[in-house]
Write a protein that holds these residues in place. Sequence first.
Motif, PDB file in Angstrom:
ATOM      1  N   ALA A   1      35.298  39.067  44.920  1.00  0.00           N
ATOM      2  CA  ALA A   1      35.885  39.377  43.629  1.00  0.00           C
ATOM      3  C   ALA A   1      37.231  40.048  43.746  1.00  0.00           C
ATOM      4  O   ALA A   1      38.014  40.015  42.823  1.00  0.00           O
TER       5      ALA A   1
ATOM      6  N   ALA B   1      43.186  37.167  45.528  1.00  0.00           N
ATOM      7  CA  ALA B   1      42.708  37.207  44.164  1.00  0.00           C
ATOM      8  C   ALA B   1      43.712  36.710  43.166  1.00  0.00           C
ATOM      9  O   ALA B   1      43.360  36.261  42.086  1.00  0.00           O
TER      10      ALA B   1
ATOM     11  N   ALA C   1      42.779  38.237  41.609  1.00  0.00           N
ATOM     12  CA  ALA C   1      41.662  38.600  40.767  1.00  0.00           C
ATOM     13  C   ALA C   1      40.386  38.006  41.278  1.00  0.00           C
ATOM     14  O   ALA C   1      40.372  36.951  41.822  1.00  0.00           O
TER      15      ALA C   1
ATOM     16  N   SER D   1      36.058  37.051  40.894  1.00  0.00           N
ATOM     17  CA  SER D   1      35.274  36.206  40.026  1.00  0.00           C
ATOM     18  C   SER D   1      34.577  37.004  38.936  1.00  0.00           C
ATOM     19  O   SER D   1      34.355  36.504  37.860  1.00  0.00           O
TER      20      SER D   1
ATOM     21  N   SER E   1      37.860  42.506  38.567  1.00  0.00           N
ATOM     22  CA  SER E   1      39.228  42.047  38.399  1.00  0.00           C
ATOM     23  C   SER E   1      40.150  43.161  37.948  1.00  0.00           C
ATOM     24  O   SER E   1      41.351  43.009  37.982  1.00  0.00           O
TER      25      SER E   1
ATOM     26  N   ASN F   1      39.510  32.377  37.360  1.00  0.00           N
ATOM     27  CA  ASN F   1      38.873  33.057  38.488  1.00  0.00           C
ATOM     28  C   ASN F   1      38.302  32.062  39.499  1.00  0.00           C
ATOM     29  O   ASN F   1      38.365  32.286  40.717  1.00  0.00           O
TER      30      ASN F   1
ATOM     31  N   ARG G   1      41.308  30.612  41.446  1.00  0.00           N
ATOM     32  CA  ARG G   1      41.935  31.628  42.287  1.00  0.00           C
ATOM     33  C   ARG G   1      41.090  31.948  43.514  1.00  0.00           C
ATOM     34  O   ARG G   1      41.604  32.068  44.629  1.00  0.00           O
ATOM     35  N   ASN G   2      39.791  32.078  43.314  1.00  0.00           N
ATOM     36  CA  ASN G   2      38.914  32.403  44.439  1.00  0.00           C
ATOM     37  C   ASN G   2      38.857  31.266  45.457  1.00  0.00           C
ATOM     38  O   ASN G   2      38.645  31.503  46.646  1.00  0.00           O
TER      39      ASN G   2
END
Length: 563
Positions: free
Chosen positions: A400, A405, A417, A419, A424, A460, A463-464
Amino acid sequence: MSYMALYRKWRPVSFEDVKGQDPVVQTLKNQITSDRIGHAYLFCGTRGTGKTSIAKIYARAVNCEHPIDGSPCNQCASCRAILEGSSMNVVEIDAASNNGVENIRDIREQVQYPPTEGKYRVYIIDEVHMLSVGAFNALLKTLEEPPAYVIFILATTEVHKIPITILSRCQRYDFKRISLETIADRLRELTQAEQIQAEDKALMYIAKAADGSLRDGLSLLDQCVAFHYGKLLTYENALEVLGAVDSSVFSRMFNAVADGRTRDCITELEEIVIQGRELGQFVTDFIWYLRNLLLVQSADDPEGLVDLSEENLKQLKADAVKTDGNTLMRYIRVFSDLSSQLRYASQKRVLLEVALIRLTHPAMEPDLDSVLQRIHQLEEQLEDIEARGISVGQGTYGAAGSMAAFGTCGLPGQPSAGSDPAGSLQQPPSGDSGQTSAGISMGSAAEIISLPKAQLEDLNLIRNEWAKIVRNIGGGARSYLRDTVVEPGGEGCLTIVFLDPMSYDMGKRPTVIGELERKVEAAYGKSIYFKTRLAGRGERLDTIYVTKEDLEEKIHMDITYED
């Protein structure tokens, strides 16, 4: 009658038999049909491309009593005499062994006498670049103003050694290398005519090994057939005779090099040596394999550039994603240098082993290419650390709150950021000024923006997984998308922010974005489309995105939202 080599037995006897030199052939035929015959010609090009053969055909054509569309009939008395080598009108001279001034003086004395039969006296001087400086000077005047019945045809493989004074007096014809398909087609014709059984794959490999020379191709075919006389000539037989290796060996060797497995590289080389393969040929073929990898990686449609079967092309595409273009060019450079060294080396295996160790250990080289590869390896290691949530620097970040992130791929200083919405709001610990209880720096607090829950979930997710997505996309697109940040772009849309203008110019192409969208949909079942933009100078890219509920929960205060 004693056996005659294939390249001698099947030497072209008319212009129609010449393969792969259509522009030269058509021009010479037009000169004969229009009676615009020159007095001096220069045929230049690589070995085995038809220079001497065309010179002999032209010599018969200009003296032929009944030419057919510019080609000799090969039936009249003049043609038969020249074919049998009994004609005084055609003189073939090897300049490598007759390169002195006295040899040229003999020619100057002979040209004073007109032909006893036929129209022209033709002098074919092969390997003319071997003439001495004095011999060239002695030839100048005769070459410039010969009698009307004399034709000079000069042939050379090294045209740069010909004096400009000679070049300016000749009509120059450049013979290009013969294409792979043309050589293979000719080999098929000859094997059928000679009743030789051969696999098409074997003939294709022989044509490739000929390297644009039809004569070399016929010689190699002769060699392979002699070794396996009376049997079917297979691809494996051709590899065995020519000292080459199967293409699967190149794939295994490349994967071992790309993964840094030095032991496996040396073991693979040991197997090649045990099989008795020629190491110089292996290096040449491996350079060609790396060239094909680079084309597959760089070109949008490599099928027309890489002449391989569908199966081999599939394997090539799978290997192409293992590394980037800069690393491939370094591999090619190292092996190209090795190829020139092997020519005169007594310990070829040692040099090849050293080259493989250099490829698997870039730290051993101080040049820029190896430094770039080492940086690339460090970036990949960092991406793996981020993906697993391993502790980095002063703090431990889970899925996370990892350093990736914010969707940055390959930039160590960019956070991202996570998940879960709660995580975040957290920032990685740093040495900056004090922080609030929410973990946001008071000195330069990141902007917090609320998003609809569905948009935040898409953001998210991507991004992850961004580092993984970029790694899997492969080819040139991988390098373009490495230094990027993902941010919201609206309902069902995300924006890719590029930090480098050059990467932006290449990464914003529809082919790159289209491939990215297909990868995301196939891997995560979400139809997300991507927009692109270039980050402004000094722009902050550490914005934190949350839902309205999470923002109120963390800040513990009422927030007024403006429409």
